[in-house]
Design an enzyme around this catalytic site. Sequence first.
Site, PDB file in Angstrom:
ATOM      1  N   SER A 114     -32.138  35.315  67.987  1.00 14.80           N
ATOM      2  CA  SER A 114     -33.164  34.648  67.174  1.00 14.80           C
ATOM      3  C   SER A 114     -34.283  34.172  68.083  1.00 14.80           C
ATOM      4  O   SER A 114     -34.048  33.841  69.252  1.00 14.80           O
ATOM      5  CB  SER A 114     -32.560  33.437  66.461  1.00 14.80           C
ATOM      6  OG  SER A 114     -33.569  32.701  65.814  1.00 14.80           O
ATOM      7  N   TYR A 174     -27.914  25.515  66.926  1.00 15.54           N
ATOM      8  CA  TYR A 174     -28.190  26.911  66.574  1.00 15.54           C
ATOM      9  C   TYR A 174     -29.042  27.566  67.654  1.00 15.54           C
ATOM     10  O   TYR A 174     -28.724  28.658  68.144  1.00 15.54           O
ATOM     11  CB  TYR A 174     -28.897  26.955  65.219  1.00 15.54           C
ATOM     12  CG  TYR A 174     -29.365  28.326  64.795  1.00 15.54           C
ATOM     13  CD1 TYR A 174     -28.478  29.242  64.223  1.00 15.54           C
ATOM     14  CD2 TYR A 174     -30.693  28.718  64.961  1.00 15.54           C
ATOM     15  CE1 TYR A 174     -28.904  30.508  63.832  1.00 15.54           C
ATOM     16  CE2 TYR A 174     -31.126  29.978  64.569  1.00 15.54           C
ATOM     17  CZ  TYR A 174     -30.231  30.862  64.007  1.00 15.54           C
ATOM     18  OH  TYR A 174     -30.660  32.114  63.614  1.00 15.54           O
TER      19      TYR A 174
END
Length: 246
Positions: free
Chosen positions: A138, A152
């Site tokens: 990501s 995350y």
Amino acid sequence: MKRVALITGAARGLGEIIARRLHAAGYRVALGDLDARAAGAIADALDPSGETAVGLALDVTDKSAFEAANSALQQRWGGTDVLVNNAGRSQVSALMEISPEEFDRVVAVNLRGTFVGSQVFGAHFAQRGFGRIVNIGSLAGQSGGTATGAHYAAAKGGVGVLTKIFARELAASGVTVNCVSPGPLDLPVVHETVPAQRLDAIRRSIPVQRLGSPEYVADIVLLLAADHAGAVTGANWDANGGLLMR
Ligand SMILES: NC(=O)c1ccc[n+]([C@@H]2O[C@H](COP(=O)([O-])OP(=O)(O)OC[C@H]3O[C@@H](n4cnc5c(N)ncnc54)[C@H](O)[C@@H]3O)[C@@H](O)[C@H]2O)c1
């Protein structure tokens, strides 16, 4: 020979789109997910005979679940050629309020999942002299993220590093390991978790002024998984609308 691909977190979102894309390209696909019922329903829709698509119950935080999936695919289709480490979980949490337990839970899905999956299938691929691992990272893992939590982002940063470590380890065995790092994608989870007004602001902040296409990310996975992609390893393919240029 039809190649076999296991896609984790394939019961919805990006994983489902990747599974559908690989299946359309001629792969036999196993859709692994916590939600085995939804994964099975998609597999049934792709191929009711079960010859080219199957749903598997798989919790990526559990190494023995990957071992069981490996054995099941060995029995069903003679082995696996491609692993897409897609399962992930983001959680919007204020930095100073993330408890150690929440940190561990989010890191387990996003980082330990990729680690144990790559261990189990990396060994299987190395033994066979061919394999492709594609990790879904990501932009948050590169930039620190904005909307998503620190756990995350940190885990996704780790996915980028694990990509290089497994790539180096497996390079001489015919196994490549690469990462795709999307920015915000046009996916259900984004619309569900980000209020419409905030989403507009996010769109405007992206240089190309649009959310990324998950179908395009699936095409990138297909390219990285290809037989003739053998010289591409340890790479990280950005797909972030120009939010991070390097
Ligand atoms: N949505 C985005 O904008 C975006 C951007 C960058 C990266 N990503 C990454 O893409 C991947 C897919 O994201 P998405 O948006 O489709 O998410 P999603 O939440 O819509 O789907 C995630 C899927 O993973 C499954 N899952 C969750 N925990 C699991 C576990 N422990 N074991 C097995 N399966 C599990 C869920 O059941 C679900 O089917 C993730 O790795 C995510 O971090 C998404």
